[in-house]
Design a protein around this motif. Structure first.
Motif, short mmCIF file in Angstrom:
data_model
loop_
_atom_site.label_atom_id
_atom_site.label_comp_id
_atom_site.label_asym_id
_atom_site.label_seq_id
_atom_site.Cartn_x
_atom_site.Cartn_y
_atom_site.Cartn_z
N GLY A 127 0.92 -1.14 0.08
CA GLY A 127 -0.20 0.02 0.08
C GLY A 127 0.88 1.20 -0.08
O GLY A 127 0.56 2.14 -0.63
N ALA A 128 2.01 1.10 0.81
CA ALA A 128 2.86 2.40 0.75
C ALA A 128 3.53 2.73 -0.53
O ALA A 128 3.54 3.78 -0.95
CB ALA A 128 3.91 2.23 1.81
N ILE A 129 3.98 1.44 -1.27
CA ILE A 129 4.66 1.66 -2.30
C ILE A 129 3.63 2.26 -3.52
O ILE A 129 3.84 2.86 -4.53
CB ILE A 129 5.15 0.27 -3.06
CG1 ILE A 129 6.39 -0.06 -1.86
CG2 ILE A 129 5.91 0.53 -4.42
CD1 ILE A 129 7.39 0.91 -1.51
N ALA A 130 2.40 1.67 -3.53
CA ALA A 130 1.31 2.14 -4.48
C ALA A 130 1.19 3.33 -4.33
O ALA A 130 0.66 4.18 -5.39
CB ALA A 130 0.10 1.19 -4.21
N SER A 131 0.98 3.92 -2.93
CA SER A 131 0.82 5.38 -2.83
C SER A 131 1.87 6.34 -3.35
O SER A 131 1.68 7.41 -4.39
CB SER A 131 0.51 5.91 -1.31
OG SER A 131 -0.33 5.14 -0.76
N LEU A 132 3.12 5.77 -3.46
CA LEU A 132 4.20 6.64 -4.19
C LEU A 132 3.85 6.76 -5.73
O LEU A 132 4.05 7.53 -6.39
CB LEU A 132 5.39 5.75 -3.89
CG LEU A 132 6.96 6.60 -4.25
CD1 LEU A 132 8.03 6.22 -3.39
CD2 LEU A 132 7.13 6.25 -5.89
N ILE A 133 3.66 5.30 -6.29
CA ILE A 133 3.23 5.39 -7.49
C ILE A 133 2.06 5.93 -8.15
O ILE A 133 2.04 6.80 -9.10
CB ILE A 133 3.17 3.73 -7.99
CG1 ILE A 133 4.53 3.11 -7.64
CG2 ILE A 133 2.74 3.66 -9.56
CD1 ILE A 133 4.22 1.50 -7.90
N THR A 134 1.07 6.14 -7.30
CA THR A 134 -0.17 6.88 -7.43
C THR A 134 0.24 8.38 -7.54
O THR A 134 -0.43 9.16 -8.41
CB THR A 134 -1.29 6.40 -6.47
OG1 THR A 134 -1.91 5.20 -6.74
CG2 THR A 134 -2.53 7.36 -6.70
N LYS A 135 0.93 9.02 -6.78
CA LYS A 135 1.09 10.15 -6.40
C LYS A 135 2.01 10.50 -7.83
O LYS A 135 1.87 11.62 -8.40
CB LYS A 135 2.12 10.28 -5.44
CG LYS A 135 2.24 11.88 -5.12
CD LYS A 135 1.01 12.71 -4.64
CE LYS A 135 1.21 13.99 -3.99
NZ LYS A 135 0.08 14.47 -3.52
N ALA A 136 2.78 9.80 -8.45
CA ALA A 136 3.78 10.22 -9.75
C ALA A 136 3.05 10.05 -10.72
O ALA A 136 3.46 10.67 -11.59
CB ALA A 136 5.02 9.24 -9.35
N THR A 137 1.95 9.11 -11.09
CA THR A 137 1.23 8.88 -12.00
C THR A 137 -0.36 9.47 -12.09
O THR A 137 -0.73 9.51 -13.08
CB THR A 137 0.97 7.41 -12.47
OG1 THR A 137 0.18 6.76 -11.30
CG2 THR A 137 2.48 6.90 -12.27
N GLY A 138 -0.85 9.63 -10.89
CA GLY A 138 -2.28 10.16 -10.82
C GLY A 138 -3.24 8.86 -11.30
O GLY A 138 -4.30 9.11 -11.24
N ARG A 139 -2.60 7.58 -11.12
CA ARG A 139 -3.62 6.64 -11.27
C ARG A 139 -3.33 5.82 -10.20
O ARG A 139 -2.47 5.36 -9.76
CB ARG A 139 -2.88 5.87 -12.47
CG ARG A 139 -2.66 6.39 -13.98
CD ARG A 139 -4.07 6.27 -14.61
NE ARG A 139 -4.03 4.88 -15.01
CZ ARG A 139 -3.53 4.60 -16.09
NH1 ARG A 139 -2.67 5.03 -17.03
NH2 ARG A 139 -3.88 3.03 -16.47
N LYS A 140 -4.57 5.45 -9.66
CA LYS A 140 -4.92 4.42 -8.60
C LYS A 140 -5.01 3.00 -9.12
O LYS A 140 -5.71 2.85 -10.09
CB LYS A 140 -6.31 4.94 -7.83
CG LYS A 140 -6.40 6.38 -7.16
CD LYS A 140 -7.35 6.39 -6.26
CE LYS A 140 -7.43 7.62 -5.68
NZ LYS A 140 -8.51 8.14 -4.95
#
Length: 271
Positions: A169-182
């Motif tokens: 979940g923490a890594i996904a938040s990083l990726i979401t923040k960088a891509t705008g994709r959930k």
């Protein structure tokens, strides 16, 4: 559902059957009860690191006999979900870029997908103890280029001997923040995890019980999947914390030994 017509069982692993690699009272006897009555069951875990074979061996070391075919992980649920997304008439082979360990890569390979860093259909992020900035950067770029973002489970942290560590979940938040994709999250508390387990067993939700130790994952997902829910007090939940949620389990027990049919076993295990 009154709990008397249960013909199939799903159970969480940590906090229900084992705690810190030690079998909890009644766990071995309950598994044997299900086996002797020939009741379908699966042991579920959001952990995507290990294969079902690995987890079966770890449970055996704790004194619990659980064949690998009786274990259902978020990795297996994710692979099953992905396989169902491929158009069967297209004859196309799906492709994934995967951040994860053997449990996830093995499951995705078995589902017929190829692993690639070039124009994958999906970026799949699972639990690993070796997250790298390079891999996360690659995932961000592939998602920006059109790959669909899938997460095995939403857990933000995981345990380690030194304390908590960042998890999926923490890594996904990083990726979401960088891509705008959930991402689409397959594991608990998404009832998709439980529905895939039911499909794997060929069971119906109205005849199935879910045993868990967490209100915010096991119980809510079991409820949303239409199952009878049983909360145990041997894990992360307390009786006081139940009031914090706007829903309740069908039953609350101190431990799985209360599900044993033999009163003598129940008395011995509760001491």
């Amino acid at each position: 559902m009154n709990g008397e017509n249960i013909e199939c069982w799903l159970t969480d692993m940590d906090g229900v059957l084992v705690r810190e690699q030690e079998a909890l009272p009644g766990a071995a006897e309950l598994l044997e009860q299900w086996r002797s009555k020939d009741l379908p069951y699966l042991v579920l875990t959001n952990n995507s690191i290990f294969t079902a074979r690995d987890l079966s061996a770890r449970l055996r070391n704790s004194g619990l006999v659980v064949p690998e075919e009786r274990i259902w992980t978020s990795a297996l649920a994710t692979a099953t979900f992905l396989a169902n997304q491929i158009d069967p008439e297209s004859n196309a082979q799906g492709s994934c870029y995967v951040i994860g360990e053997a449990g996830l890569t093995t499951a995705i390979h078995a589902a017929g997908f190829i692993m690639t860093e070039t124009n994958p259909d999906y970026v799949v992020v699972g639990e690993t103890r070796n997250y790298s900035f390079e891999a996360i950067t690659k995932a961000v770029r592939l998602i920006n280029d059109g790959a669909r973002f899938i997460l095995t489970n939403p857990d933000a942290t995981g345990p380690s001997p030194e304390g908590v560590i960042p998890a999926t979940g923490a890594i996904a938040s990083l990726i979401t923040k960088a891509t705008g994709r959930k991402p689409y999250v397959v594991g608990k508390p998404n009832p998709m995890m439980f529905r895939s387990a039911l499909n794997h067993l060929g069971a119906h939700s109205m005849e199935t019980a879910m045993i868990g130790d967490r209100m915010d994952t096991d119980i809510v997902a079991g409820m949303e999947a239409g199952m009878h829910t049983i909360l145990v007090m041997t894990g992360l939940s307390s009786r006081a914390s139940i009031a914090d949620f706007p829903f309740r389990p069908n039953r609350i027990i101190d431990g799985v030994y209360e599900l044993l049919e033999d009163p003598l076993d129940r008395d011995e295990d509760s001491q």
